[in-house]
Design an enzyme around this catalytic site. Structure first.
Site, mmCIF file in Angstrom:
data_model
loop_
_atom_site.group_PDB
_atom_site.id
_atom_site.type_symbol
_atom_site.label_atom_id
_atom_site.label_comp_id
_atom_site.label_asym_id
_atom_site.label_seq_id
_atom_site.Cartn_x
_atom_site.Cartn_y
_atom_site.Cartn_z
ATOM 1 N N SER A 209 0.746 -1.176 0.093
ATOM 2 C CA SER A 209 0.003 -0.023 0.149
ATOM 3 C C SER A 209 0.661 1.171 0.009
ATOM 4 C CB SER A 209 -0.894 -0.087 1.302
ATOM 5 O OG SER A 209 -1.836 0.783 1.234
ATOM 6 N N ARG A 320 -2.394 6.629 12.234
ATOM 7 C CA ARG A 320 -1.445 6.357 11.273
ATOM 8 C C ARG A 320 0.014 6.988 11.737
ATOM 9 N NH1 ARG A 320 -1.361 7.757 6.569
ATOM 10 N NH2 ARG A 320 -0.598 5.717 5.578
ATOM 11 N N TYR A 324 2.937 4.168 11.661
ATOM 12 C CA TYR A 324 3.619 4.071 10.521
ATOM 13 C C TYR A 324 4.676 5.411 10.398
ATOM 14 C CZ TYR A 324 -0.423 1.476 9.158
ATOM 15 O OH TYR A 324 -1.659 0.581 9.236
ATOM 16 N N CYS A 351 -3.615 9.506 26.984
ATOM 17 C CA CYS A 351 -2.648 9.552 28.027
ATOM 18 C C CYS A 351 -1.553 8.713 27.456
ATOM 19 C CB CYS A 351 -3.431 8.714 29.251
ATOM 20 S SG CYS A 351 -4.986 9.549 29.733
HETATM 21 N N1 LLP Z 1 -6.443 -5.087 -1.956
HETATM 22 C C1 LLP Z 1 -5.940 -5.778 -0.841
HETATM 23 C C2 LLP Z 1 -5.679 -7.280 -1.040
HETATM 24 C C3 LLP Z 1 -5.217 -5.238 0.258
HETATM 25 O O1 LLP Z 1 -4.836 -5.824 1.216
HETATM 26 C C4 LLP Z 1 -5.438 -3.752 0.280
HETATM 27 C C5 LLP Z 1 -4.839 -3.177 1.539
HETATM 28 C C6 LLP Z 1 -5.942 -3.053 -0.937
HETATM 29 C C7 LLP Z 1 -6.657 -3.489 -1.529
HETATM 30 C C8 LLP Z 1 -6.165 -1.488 -0.904
HETATM 31 O O2 LLP Z 1 -5.081 -0.880 -0.854
HETATM 32 P P1 LLP Z 1 -5.009 0.623 -0.899
HETATM 33 O O3 LLP Z 1 -5.353 1.162 -2.479
HETATM 34 O O4 LLP Z 1 -5.677 1.228 0.010
HETATM 35 O O5 LLP Z 1 -3.532 1.037 -0.782
HETATM 36 N N2 LLP Z 1 -3.624 0.764 7.203
HETATM 37 C C9 LLP Z 1 -2.592 1.210 6.347
HETATM 38 C C10 LLP Z 1 -2.969 0.397 4.851
HETATM 39 C C11 LLP Z 1 -3.161 -1.117 5.026
HETATM 40 C C12 LLP Z 1 -3.484 -1.403 3.535
HETATM 41 C C13 LLP Z 1 -3.981 -2.947 3.712
HETATM 42 N N3 LLP Z 1 -4.448 -3.713 2.361
HETATM 43 C C14 LLP Z 1 -2.249 2.458 6.069
HETATM 44 O O6 LLP Z 1 -3.101 3.145 7.135
HETATM 45 O O7 LLP Z 1 -1.374 3.262 5.427
#
Ligand code: LLP
Length: 422
Positions: A209, A320, A324, A351
């Site tokens: 991602s 986030r 990250y 906290c």
């Molecule tokens: N398809 C699959 C199989 C995935 O695992 C993901 C994201 C997507 C599509 C969508 O990806 P995007 O286009 O949104 O990058 N929490 C992290 C991001 C985790 C992404 C997990 N999978 C963040 O806040 O950066």
């Protein structure tokens, strides 16, 4: 960070200025939204989302799926579906919300590295369009469930996309998918082909991602090309992952250019033109559409060089930065085009000393307690990863469009915080 005014290219499409220089989204002043709905508040520019869905459908074609994990509520599911997108869900919870929103099962793709029997049954009962198989155990579960369905095999190509290690998924030691080098993917295909009720329609390759380099996708396709060509499949899905610009100076490819570059790469590596190429964008559909509004509660100078600006949310509505180290810009909607010549740490109300939104943020020097402070590009993985840490109720979500603001998810109340307690 610089003291420049907020770069306007980080704002949603329907951003505009009032005569006094205050920011409006969808024709409504952000300060008025904060007044009406309270803070913290997630504000989405609905037309921006519609525009990105349109772009996804026109550049990838039918079958492109919105990755609901980026941001999901019933209204979001409905909107993506109405705009012609399928929906990617990865748990029974996401599947349930999509179904409750009226999305047809046939437009849903089920993901997950540990799907339970119950999740698989719920998907099969609702005739989901595809299940993306992620493990040998799942193949056995699907064999035992003896129900017809279309499946894809998730392949780990063995490459490391240039992004944060927590959101890399294509490397050999990923928990997701079947490895190519280890021959697991080849073995999974053979097993699935022996099960007559499973129809193998394609392979799936998601490498991570927040990826800016289109070359990462080219490499992924190159790596899986021979394998894909050896199979009788009609579809390759390259997952999601397209990066977005969060801070000044970042430039991300558009969805259109991403689709085109993947098509070009597929041609180059000899993937037959009749094999459908699809994707599952999440972040690139919703991130820039969303802005979070906070109220400034305290401003504390702790030394000549350190000032903390505390807001009424924090790591519970946007984990986030803590997870990250992700960067965000900060601005004051009351006058968003002015220089931001004061450096502060914008922190939350939790906290923990680690609870910050932006360290070393540039902000106009006349910031005051009571101001509405905003973080742009916070429409993806904020609300969806929100928690009730310190029993802080989750914020409300508002969609704005052409002068109209509607609540699509209400703010949690204090009573909500004990609704599960016996
Ligand atoms: N398809 C699959 C199989 C995935 O695992 C993901 C994201 C997507 C599509 C969508 O990806 P995007 O286009 O949104 O990058 N929490 C992290 C991001 C985790 C992404 C997990 N999978 C963040 O806040 O950066």
């Amino acid at each position: 960070m610089s003291s420049n005014p907020l770069p306007t290219y980080l704002l949603p499409d329907c951003a505009s200025s009032s005569p006094s220089g205050a920011l409006k989204i969808g024709g409504i002043l952000l300060e008025d939204l904060a007044e009406e709905f309270g803070t913290p508040l997630f504000v989405y520019d609905q037309e921006h989302i519609e525009q990105r869905c349109n772009e996804a459908v026109s550049s990838w074609g039918p079958g492109v799926a919105y990755a609901t994990k980026a941001f999901l509520c019933k209204e979001m599911a409905r909107l993506a579906y109405e705009m012609g997108m399928d929906l990617d869900v990865s748990t029974a919870g996401e599947l349930y919300v999509a179904l409750q929103a009226g999305v047809q099962g046939s437009a849903i793709v089920l993901h997950g590295n540990n799907k339970s029997d119950e999740e698989l049954k719920l998907a099969l009962d609702n005739s989901v369009g595809k299940i993306v198989i992620d493990s040998f155990d799942e193949i056995e579960r699907l064999r035992n469930l003896s129900r017809k369905c279309r499946v894809m095999i998730r392949v780990t190509p063995g490459i490391e996309a240039h992004t944060h290690e927590f959101v890399q998924t294509g490397q050999d030691d990923s928990k997701f998918g079947f490895g190519l080098k280890s021959q697991s993917a080849q073995k999974a295909v053979k097993l699935v082909e022996q099960i007559s009720h499973l129809d193998l329609v394609g392979i799936h390759v998601h490498i991570g991602s927040q990826i800016f380099a289109e070359s990462s996708y080219a490499l992924a396709l190159e790596t899986v090309a021979d394998f894909a060509k050896s199979l009788d499949i009609g579809e390759i899905c390259i997952g999601g992952g397209l990066g977005v610009a969060y801070v000044e100076g970042e430039v991300a490819p558009s969805i259109t250019s991403w689709a085109q570059s993947v098509r070009d790469s597929a041609n180059r590596v000899g993937i037959a033109p009749d094999v459908k190429l699809t994707a599952e964008p999440g972040r690139s559909i919703v991130a820039q559409a969303g802005i979070t509004l906070y109220s400034v509660g305290t401003i504390k100078d702790v030394s000549d060089s350190k000032t903390f600006v505390s807001v009424d949310g924090g790591m519970s509505d946007n984990p986030r930065p803590v997870l990250y180290g992700s960067g965000y810009e900060v601005f004051l909607p009351r006058e968003y085009m002015v220089v931001r010549d004061k450096v502060v740490d914008v922190v939350g109300k939790h906290c923990e000393s680690g609870d910050f939104i932006v360290k070393g943020a540039n902000i106009p020097a006349d910031i005051e307690v009571g101001d509405i402070l905003a973080t742009p590009v916070s429409g993806a993985y904020g609300y969806s990863m929100a928690s009730n840490y310190n029993k802080v109720p989750r914020p409300a979500v508002v969609f704005v469009r052409q002068g109209d603001a509607r609540l699509v998810a209400r703010r949690e109340t204090l009573e909500d915080l004990i609704r599960l307690d016996e």
